[in-house]
Design an enzyme around this catalytic site. Sequence first.
Site, short mmCIF file in Angstrom:
data_model
loop_
_atom_site.label_atom_id
_atom_site.label_comp_id
_atom_site.label_asym_id
_atom_site.label_seq_id
_atom_site.Cartn_x
_atom_site.Cartn_y
_atom_site.Cartn_z
CB SER A 238 -0.97 -0.02 1.18
OG SER A 238 -0.29 -0.03 2.43
CG ASP A 263 5.51 -3.18 -4.37
OD1 ASP A 263 6.54 -3.48 -5.01
OD2 ASP A 263 4.59 -2.50 -4.84
CD GLU A 268 8.72 3.55 -2.32
OE1 GLU A 268 8.54 4.03 -3.46
OE2 GLU A 268 7.87 2.86 -1.72
CG HIS A 291 6.16 1.82 -5.16
ND1 HIS A 291 6.09 2.91 -4.34
CD2 HIS A 291 4.89 1.60 -5.58
CE1 HIS A 291 4.84 3.34 -4.27
NE2 HIS A 291 4.09 2.55 -5.01
CB ILE A 292 7.09 -3.33 -9.40
CG1 ILE A 292 7.56 -4.38 -8.40
CG2 ILE A 292 8.30 -2.60 -9.96
CD1 ILE A 292 7.24 -5.75 -8.75
P1 NAI Z 1 -9.17 2.69 -2.16
O1 NAI Z 1 -9.32 4.12 -1.81
O2 NAI Z 1 -10.07 2.10 -3.17
O3 NAI Z 1 -9.32 1.80 -0.82
C1 NAI Z 1 -8.72 2.14 0.41
C2 NAI Z 1 -9.61 1.61 1.52
O4 NAI Z 1 -8.96 1.81 2.77
C3 NAI Z 1 -10.96 2.31 1.61
O5 NAI Z 1 -12.00 1.35 1.60
C4 NAI Z 1 -10.87 3.06 2.93
O6 NAI Z 1 -12.14 3.19 3.56
C5 NAI Z 1 -9.95 2.17 3.72
N1 NAI Z 1 -9.32 2.84 4.86
C6 NAI Z 1 -8.89 4.12 4.97
N2 NAI Z 1 -8.36 4.33 6.19
C7 NAI Z 1 -8.44 3.16 6.85
C8 NAI Z 1 -8.05 2.75 8.14
N3 NAI Z 1 -7.46 3.60 9.01
N4 NAI Z 1 -8.30 1.47 8.51
C9 NAI Z 1 -8.90 0.60 7.65
N5 NAI Z 1 -9.30 0.95 6.41
C10 NAI Z 1 -9.06 2.21 6.03
O7 NAI Z 1 -7.64 2.49 -2.55
P2 NAI Z 1 -7.01 1.36 -3.45
O8 NAI Z 1 -7.03 1.76 -4.86
O9 NAI Z 1 -7.56 0.05 -3.06
O10 NAI Z 1 -5.46 1.47 -2.99
C11 NAI Z 1 -5.04 1.06 -1.70
C12 NAI Z 1 -3.60 1.46 -1.47
O11 NAI Z 1 -2.75 0.85 -2.44
C13 NAI Z 1 -3.31 2.95 -1.55
O12 NAI Z 1 -2.45 3.31 -0.50
C14 NAI Z 1 -2.55 3.12 -2.84
O13 NAI Z 1 -1.64 4.20 -2.78
C15 NAI Z 1 -1.79 1.80 -2.88
N6 NAI Z 1 -1.34 1.41 -4.21
C16 NAI Z 1 -0.09 0.87 -4.34
C17 NAI Z 1 0.40 0.50 -5.57
C18 NAI Z 1 1.74 -0.12 -5.72
O14 NAI Z 1 2.38 0.03 -6.76
N7 NAI Z 1 2.22 -0.83 -4.72
C19 NAI Z 1 -0.38 0.73 -6.80
C20 NAI Z 1 -1.72 1.21 -6.55
C21 NAI Z 1 -2.16 1.57 -5.30
#
Ligand code: NAI
Length: 408
Positions: A238, A263, A268, A291-292
């Site tokens: 995340s 990841d 970074e 971070h991929i």
């Molecule tokens: P999203 O916004 O669809 O889902 C995030 C969820 O977390 C929401 O349901 C929200 O209510 C919940 N949330 C927020 N605060 C919380 C807390 N304190 N406790 C429990 N739940 C909580 O986001 P999505 O698209 O699912 O992305 C999730 C994460 O993945 C983001 O941090 C994003 O930056 C990261 N990400 C990482 C990538 C990578 O390359 N590793 C690529 C794409 C996203």
Amino acid sequence: MSLSLPKDKIRILLLEGIDGSAVGQFEEAGYTNVETAPGTLPDDELARRLEDVHFVGIRSRTKLTEQVLGAARKLAAVGCFCIGTDQVATTAARRLGIPVFNAPYGNTRSVAELVLAEIILLMRGVPARNAAAHRGEWLKSSEGSHEVRGKTLGIVGYGHIGMQLGVLAEGLGMQVVFFDTAPRLPLGNARAAASLDEVLGAADVLTLHVPDTDATRGMIGERELGRMRPGSHVINASRGGVVDISALAAAIRSGHLGGAAVDVFPQEPASTREPFASELQGLDNVLLTPHIGGSTHEAQQNIAIDVATKLIQYSDNGSTVGAVNFPEVSLPDHVSARRILHIHRNEPGVLTAVNRVLAANQVNIAGQYLQTLPDVGYVVMDVETDDVAPLLDGLAALDATIRTRWLR
Ligand code: NAI
């Protein structure tokens, strides 16, 4: 600015090697004046090229500052062909009447697939056996190796990625328990837990899919890891601040956790040329990836199509759905009446003044759509007249007007 050009006169500049499917999308919609560049442009060249461009597409390395945007007089909208929009002065853009679009969910599937693979690899003890084999050791045993079928996946953050992952994991026969601070309808047989602690105690593999907020920074530390079952695993794809890396390294070293896959990191490297350092290095049962999670060809394609579509919709009918910095107006197709798009400072009396301009010209309004943010308002009007010139003059003369555009 009032802009109602034929589509082949609308200039689009796509920088940073944006996936070719964006050009295809524009061309399919009739926009043939698309230029592309493989990388970023030096600041002075960027400013010069933006003088004549109506839509610009960038990825994360092109900085669009207030100054650059202010000088780009013809620029109608910005497309960030990526997830983040930190590289754009989005508030300044709004005040200049420029919506900024991005593709926050174009790589959801890619992250979910990587995590799914990591769940299996961790449960089979593959990272440690792989590291040993590279050193010439032959760890052929079933010790600590498990099928994932019937095991429990704990998902923290049941949003786009968390939900998609839950469905895929159930396909492998896993039981899914999730915790989210927002009410979320469980998909499939997933079960909502009442607290984070409940998920920590239930999970064979814990995976984090929350955003970076004050509440999530450091949310998995020594206390939380201590509540996890002995031999269980942690995955973080995340944001880097969500897991306390020192606490995670300690839990792995002590043998309390069976392994981890990480990841994203608190620090970074800014580019592939810089070195990477982490306390987790040297731990055989930890998978480290740079971070991929979202970095696949398919994600790039999804992002290209998604952002190009948003720009086309804004150009074709004025819709700002998906803009990160702008009042969001969802509009019916623009068919017969002329459509006027008026962006203004959000001050009392603007709508009355706008309607007065139309009334003074005896123009009937067939439809009117308004959305505002505290500083900027966006009103779209379908008007029954062929002569919009006096309306545009009248609107331009209003003190609060930022930009006016009309569609044929
Ligand atoms: P999203 O916004 O669809 O889902 C995030 C969820 O977390 C929401 O349901 C929200 O209510 C919940 N949330 C927020 N605060 C919380 C807390 N304190 N406790 C429990 N739940 C909580 O986001 P999505 O698209 O699912 O992305 C999730 C994460 O993945 C983001 O941090 C994003 O930056 C990261 N990400 C990482 C990538 C990578 O390359 N590793 C690529 C794409 C996203």
